[in-house]
Scaffold this active site. Structure first.
Site, PDB file in Angstrom:
ATOM      1  CB  THR A 149      -0.890   0.062   1.259  1.00 48.09           C
ATOM      2  OG1 THR A 149      -0.035   0.168   2.409  1.00 48.09           O
ATOM      3  CG2 THR A 149      -1.763  -1.176   1.388  1.00 48.09           C
ATOM      4  CG  ASP A 208      17.230  -2.128   2.517  1.00 46.91           C
ATOM      5  OD1 ASP A 208      17.029  -2.455   3.705  1.00 46.91           O
ATOM      6  OD2 ASP A 208      16.513  -2.514   1.580  1.00 46.91           O
TER       7      ASP A 208
HETATM    8  C1  PRP Z   1      11.668   5.105   4.171  1.00 47.52           C
HETATM    9  C2  PRP Z   1      12.213   6.460   4.550  1.00 47.52           C
HETATM   10  C3  PRP Z   1      10.978   7.178   5.034  1.00 47.52           C
HETATM   11  C4  PRP Z   1       9.900   6.624   4.138  1.00 47.52           C
HETATM   12  C5  PRP Z   1       9.599   7.632   3.083  1.00 47.52           C
HETATM   13  O1  PRP Z   1      11.532   4.313   5.286  1.00 47.52           O
HETATM   14  O2  PRP Z   1      13.250   6.398   5.480  1.00 47.52           O
HETATM   15  O3  PRP Z   1      10.691   6.932   6.403  1.00 47.52           O
HETATM   16  O4  PRP Z   1      10.429   5.421   3.545  1.00 47.52           O
HETATM   17  O5  PRP Z   1       8.546   7.231   2.296  1.00 47.52           O
HETATM   18  P1  PRP Z   1       7.135   8.002   2.279  1.00 47.52           P
HETATM   19  O6  PRP Z   1       7.458   9.464   2.174  1.00 47.52           O
HETATM   20  O7  PRP Z   1       6.478   7.462   1.021  1.00 47.52           O
HETATM   21  O8  PRP Z   1       6.387   7.643   3.517  1.00 47.52           O
HETATM   22  P2  PRP Z   1      11.044   2.790   5.193  1.00 47.52           P
HETATM   23  O9  PRP Z   1       9.560   2.730   5.317  1.00 47.52           O
HETATM   24  O10 PRP Z   1      11.653   2.131   3.988  1.00 47.52           O
HETATM   25  O11 PRP Z   1      11.620   2.169   6.528  1.00 47.52           O
HETATM   26  P3  PRP Z   1      13.128   1.932   6.980  1.00 47.52           P
HETATM   27  O12 PRP Z   1      13.717   3.293   7.297  1.00 47.52           O
HETATM   28  O13 PRP Z   1      12.960   1.096   8.185  1.00 47.52           O
HETATM   29  O14 PRP Z   1      13.859   1.238   5.872  1.00 47.52           O
END
Ligand code: PRP
Ligand code: URA
Length: 229
Positions: A108, A203
């Site tokens: 999603t 990552d």
């Molecule tokens: C990434 C990033 C943000 C988010 C941005 O985190 O660090 O928090 O995605 O995306 P958005 O603006 O569409 O919400 P992720 O959910 O991959 O988690 P992680 O940091 O644990 O890898």
């Protein structure tokens, strides 16, 4: 877009070019995130109010300037925001730290909250929310919703790369929040990843991407990954 500052400092742009490069190792990536965050902190704290203090140098008395009792709190969004934290604390060691755990659901693309711990005296503090990536903006908007429940004095959002979709989402939901970023990229791809971006920030900071000749990444694309150095 008066609440949006995009840093065009040559040092930030230079480091960002290396950060984005797919050949950059995990170690270098982490170091660069820290260096860029330190430079951004320097710029984002430019307007902190100063007050006069009387001091005595070995030579004479003088009226000097110190930051006027502003208390800060840094709130990284887990995981990737933690990559920015040490640099911010190097610049402002007295800041308190909160954490908000959010991950984006891979189907999603909506954020899912899994952790939230903020300083008890956040009402007296100016909060800097940290996350390298502002993609759809969902994570930033939700994190700020959570923080606002505790009524901090003000909120700024610091990210390294933003896209217009994320900037629009954040500034519409939270017009009172100042947004600072090092680059405004072109757009999101069909899986809500930033183009050209830098890939998955978490990552790349923690080295949790799959390494191999050819693999299927978590967005479902077949990719050839560079070996880590
Ligand atoms: C990434 C990033 C943000 C988010 C941005 O985190 O660090 O928090 O995605 O995306 P958005 O603006 O569409 O919400 P992720 O959910 O991959 O988690 P992680 O940091 O644990 O890898
Ligand atoms: N999160 C990331 O880490 N990278 C993107 O490009 C989008 C969201």
């Amino acid at each position: 877009m008066s609440n949006v500052t995009i840093f065009d400092h040559p040092l930030i742009q230079h480091k960002l070019a290396i950060l984005r490069d797919e050949k950059t190792s995990t170690k270098e990536f982490r170091e660069l995130i820290s260096e860029i965050s330190m430079l951004m902190c320097y710029e984002a704290t430019r307007n902190l109010p100063l007050e006069d203090v009387e001091i005595k140098t070995p030579m004479a008395k003088m009226t000097a300037k110190k930051i006027a009792g502003r208390k800060l709190a840094f709130v990284p969004i887990l995981r990737a925001g933690c990559g920015m934290l040490d640099a911010m604390l190097t610049m402002v060691p007295s800041a308190k730290v909160g954490h908000i755990g959010l991950y984006r659901d891979e189907v999603t693309h909506k954020p899912v909250e899994y952790y939230n711990k903020l300083p008890g005296d956040i009402e007296e503090r100016d909060v800097f929310v940290l996350d390298p990536m502002l993609a759809t903006g969902g994570s930033a908007v939700d994190a700020i919703n959570i923080i606002k429940r505790s009524r901090p004095r003000s909120i700024k959002f610091l990210c390294i790369i933003a896209v217009p979709e994320g900037i629009e989402a954040l500034t519409s939901a939270h017009p009172d929040v100042e947004l600072y970023c090092a680059a405004k990229d072109e757009k999101l791809n069909e899986n809500c990843y930033i183009l050209p971006g830098l890939g998955d920030a978490g990552d790349r900071i923690y080295g949790t991407d799959v390494v191999g000749e050819v693999t299927v990444d978590k967005r479902g694309s077949t990719v050839k990954l560079p070996a880590k150095k």
